[in-house]
Motif scaffolding. Structure first.
Motif, PDB file in Angstrom:
ATOM      1  N   ARG A  24      22.087  16.886 -10.409  1.00 22.67           N
ATOM      2  CA  ARG A  24      21.568  15.604  -9.943  1.00 22.67           C
ATOM      3  C   ARG A  24      20.262  15.264 -10.665  1.00 22.67           C
ATOM      4  O   ARG A  24      20.026  14.108 -11.028  1.00 22.67           O
ATOM      5  N   ILE A  46      19.531  11.883 -12.825  1.00 20.58           N
ATOM      6  CA  ILE A  46      18.361  11.003 -12.718  1.00 20.58           C
ATOM      7  C   ILE A  46      17.729  10.808 -14.095  1.00 20.58           C
ATOM      8  O   ILE A  46      17.351   9.692 -14.474  1.00 20.58           O
ATOM      9  N   GLN A  68       8.384   7.586  -6.992  1.00 23.07           N
ATOM     10  CA  GLN A  68       9.618   6.827  -7.179  1.00 23.07           C
ATOM     11  C   GLN A  68      10.705   7.717  -7.790  1.00 23.07           C
ATOM     12  O   GLN A  68      11.895   7.543  -7.504  1.00 23.07           O
ATOM     13  N   ILE A  69      10.297   8.675  -8.595  1.00 26.11           N
ATOM     14  CA  ILE A  69      11.244   9.613  -9.201  1.00 26.11           C
ATOM     15  C   ILE A  69      11.556  10.751  -8.235  1.00 26.11           C
ATOM     16  O   ILE A  69      12.720  11.070  -7.982  1.00 26.11           O
ATOM     17  N   GLN A  70      10.517  11.353  -7.683  1.00 29.10           N
ATOM     18  CA  GLN A  70      10.713  12.504  -6.809  1.00 29.10           C
ATOM     19  C   GLN A  70      11.490  12.137  -5.554  1.00 29.10           C
ATOM     20  O   GLN A  70      12.242  12.955  -5.019  1.00 29.10           O
ATOM     21  N   SER A  71      11.324  10.925  -5.064  1.00 28.04           N
ATOM     22  CA  SER A  71      12.033  10.518  -3.841  1.00 28.04           C
ATOM     23  C   SER A  71      13.546  10.544  -4.033  1.00 28.04           C
ATOM     24  O   SER A  71      14.297  10.756  -3.075  1.00 28.04           O
ATOM     25  N   GLN A  72      14.016  10.360  -5.255  1.00 35.32           N
ATOM     26  CA  GLN A  72      15.457  10.421  -5.511  1.00 35.32           C
ATOM     27  C   GLN A  72      15.982  11.840  -5.316  1.00 35.32           C
ATOM     28  O   GLN A  72      17.088  12.039  -4.799  1.00 35.32           O
ATOM     29  N   ARG A  78      15.847  12.570  -1.473  1.00 41.27           N
ATOM     30  CA  ARG A  78      16.888  11.850  -0.729  1.00 41.27           C
ATOM     31  C   ARG A  78      18.246  12.522  -0.906  1.00 41.27           C
ATOM     32  O   ARG A  78      19.022  12.652   0.056  1.00 41.27           O
ATOM     33  N   TYR A  79      18.553  12.967  -2.122  1.00 37.66           N
ATOM     34  CA  TYR A  79      19.815  13.664  -2.361  1.00 37.66           C
ATOM     35  C   TYR A  79      19.879  14.955  -1.563  1.00 37.66           C
ATOM     36  O   TYR A  79      20.914  15.275  -0.954  1.00 37.66           O
TER      37      TYR A  79
END
Length: 383
Positions: A210, A214, A269-273, A276-277
């Motif tokens: 994942r 990203i 904004q990057i780390q939140s992806q 969230r996964y």
């Protein structure tokens, strides 16, 4: 002490990041004291490393404003590298000086120190500050400690020159650096009884894939900044370990990943992806197999990106002194973004070539030292 003497002294002190840098810092502090320049140290928690900050007041004694000359004192290891000379003994050959840290970045510190007597004699209207940090090479760990102390003391500066190797060209932007450690906790079992376990390596692999997804999306979709050699944010997994035996379902897998974000693209904004996964997809699947499964992500070292403006006084000054008008942005990180984050506009400009950094037989051209001396001398005269 001239530049070469200082560089020989600095290279001769092994300040690989795993070591203390106090020998170097105390050598500089004691010499500055002999020049009538007071400095203060900001130590790490264990007290075996320190930042140094010193102010060369203006002619009228002013200590506020002026320009910071910033450099890190630590260097990367030489382990496993094939050097032709002792990396901690300065050696000259064919117009080059060899040694660990000559390019990255003890030469800038050496020039700054060699010019202190001249700086003190100049009828300057503004001060010059020296800021020498620890542990930049392992994630810009030391500079935040120094900057917090700087703010606590109420010291303000108009701008900062971070002397990382740029061939004495002006760099106005660099990416942010963000490091993370992830520990995936499953359940051990004999590999013949797979349903009784929860395979930490396999779930870590899903998360690593994942992370790659990203990264691929940022490469394909941007945002972009074409002034960077890599014009998009990047994300990679760089270390991994897990498992105890070939016939045992692994209960633990640990890996490290990083991303380097363009300035203006928020790190969260990057780390939140990733988070969230983990929260919405991966962890529920793990806990369906083993209720106590968990994934721990720990934030490591980080440093913000730099985005200097052309209107900033320090940018205009650096461009005037170098006559360099080209817009340059680099993918590697520096401490310049940290200075900017506390309200001190910064640029990156220093002697040497980043291509020589971290390599065996690291060197700096003598002409680069001469260029840096001219630059800093003119900087002092302009204040």
């Amino acid at each position: 002490m001239d530049t070469r003497t200082w560089l020989s002294t600095l290279v001769g002190i092994d300040t690989t990041s795993r070591n203390s840098n106090l020998d170097l810092i105390e050598t500089v502090r004691d010499w500055l004291d002999g020049q009538g320049v007071q400095s203060w140290l900001a130590h790490n928690e264990t007290g075996n490393k320190a930042n140094l900050f010193a102010t060369l007041p203006a002619a009228d004694g002013t200590v506020q404003g002026g320009v910071v000359l910033s450099g890190h004192t630590d260097v990367v290891p030489v382990d496993g590298q094939d050097w032709d000379t002792d990396p901690f003994v300065l050696a000259e050959k064919d117009g080059r000086l060899y040694g660990r840290g000559t390019a990255d970045m003890k030469s800038f510190i050496a020039v700054s120190l060699a010019l202190v007597p001249e700086f003190l004699a100049m009828p300057r209207k503004k001060p010059i500050h020296l800021a020498f940090s620890y542990d930049e090479e392992v994630g810009c760990v030391g500079a935040p400690v120094m900057l917090a102390e700087l703010q606590g003391r109420g010291i303000k500066a108009d701008g900062c020159v971070v002397g990382e190797p740029t061939n004495m060209q002006v760099v106005v932007a660099h990416k942010g650096v963000n490091l993370f450690n992830c520990r995936v906790h499953g359940k051990a079992a004999h590999s013949s009884l797979t349903p009784q376990g929860c395979n930490a390596i396999e779930y870590a692999a899903r998360l690593i894939c994942r992370i790659r997804d990203i990264a691929d999306a940022m490469k394909a979709q941007g945002p972009y900044d074409q002034f960077f050699d890599v014009p998009f944010s990047t994300m990679t997994t760089n270390q991994i370990k897990g498992g105890i035996a070939v016939n045992t379902i692994p209960a633990l897998c640990e890996f490290d990943y990083e991303f380097r974000n363009l300035p203006g693209m928020p790190a969260d904004q990057i780390q939140s992806q990733v988070e969230r996964y983990v929260r919405e997809e991966l962890l529920p699947r793990m806990q369906a197999e083993y209720a106590d499964a968990r994934i721990d992500i720990e934030t490591g070292a980080s440093a913000p990106g730099l985005q200097a403006t052309e209107e900033a006084a320090i940018t205009q000054l650096a461009r005037a002194l170098t006559t360099d008008r080209t817009v340059r942005k680099v993918a590697y990180g520096t401490e310049a973004g940290l200075f900017q984050s506390v309200g001190i506009p910064a640029v990156v400009c220093g002697p040497g070539d980043i291509q020589q950094a971290h390599k065996p037989n690291e060197f700096i051209e003598l002409s680069q030292l001469d260029g840096c001396e001219r630059f800093l001398r003119r900087l002092g005269q302009s204040l």
